[in-house]
Design a protein around this motif. Sequence first.
Motif: not given
Length: 164
Positions: A24-29, A32-38, A67-73
């Motif tokens: 999850i942290r990698e996807l956020e970095g 691909l996933i956004y946090t709603a804050g802290r 993951i690279k392809e998902i980033e492209q999409l």
Amino acid sequence: MTEPNQLMTVGQLAVRTGLSIKSIRELEGRGLIYTAGRSPANYRLFDESALWCAQVIGSLRSLGLTIKEIEQLAGVYLDRPDEPIGPHLAALVERAEQRIEERIRDLEQIRERIRRFRSERRDVLGGAAANELTASDPRRRSGSLDSAPGVRPYARPHDQHPRA
């Protein structure tokens, strides 16, 4: 369980998605996933959109997309919102299927080499071992892949000679 519109910690999101916290942290970095804050304790917080994104990413990964392809999409989806995403997704799924077909061919070639090896080396492998894998250690079987007398197959160099 969280209520709709309630924020989740990374651990709660991990439980709900089956992804690891590290993933999850990698996807956020990768954006691909956004946090709603802290939180006041400085924990990452996620909303239902992060849950949806993680589920979509999981579905795309299960189809063989990288993951690279998902980033492209995701880039096409975000940068060109008026453009249909379907043709881009179709091309990526086609590419994933081609990779899988290539991997299947590679594995079939390996299987054929194994079968040839078993057939050609029945003297080394023994009767039962020629037809199926056994749980026994190949170093303990009679016969050797090396023709030199006294050389144990698969032995490390220091195992060849007794220690003084």
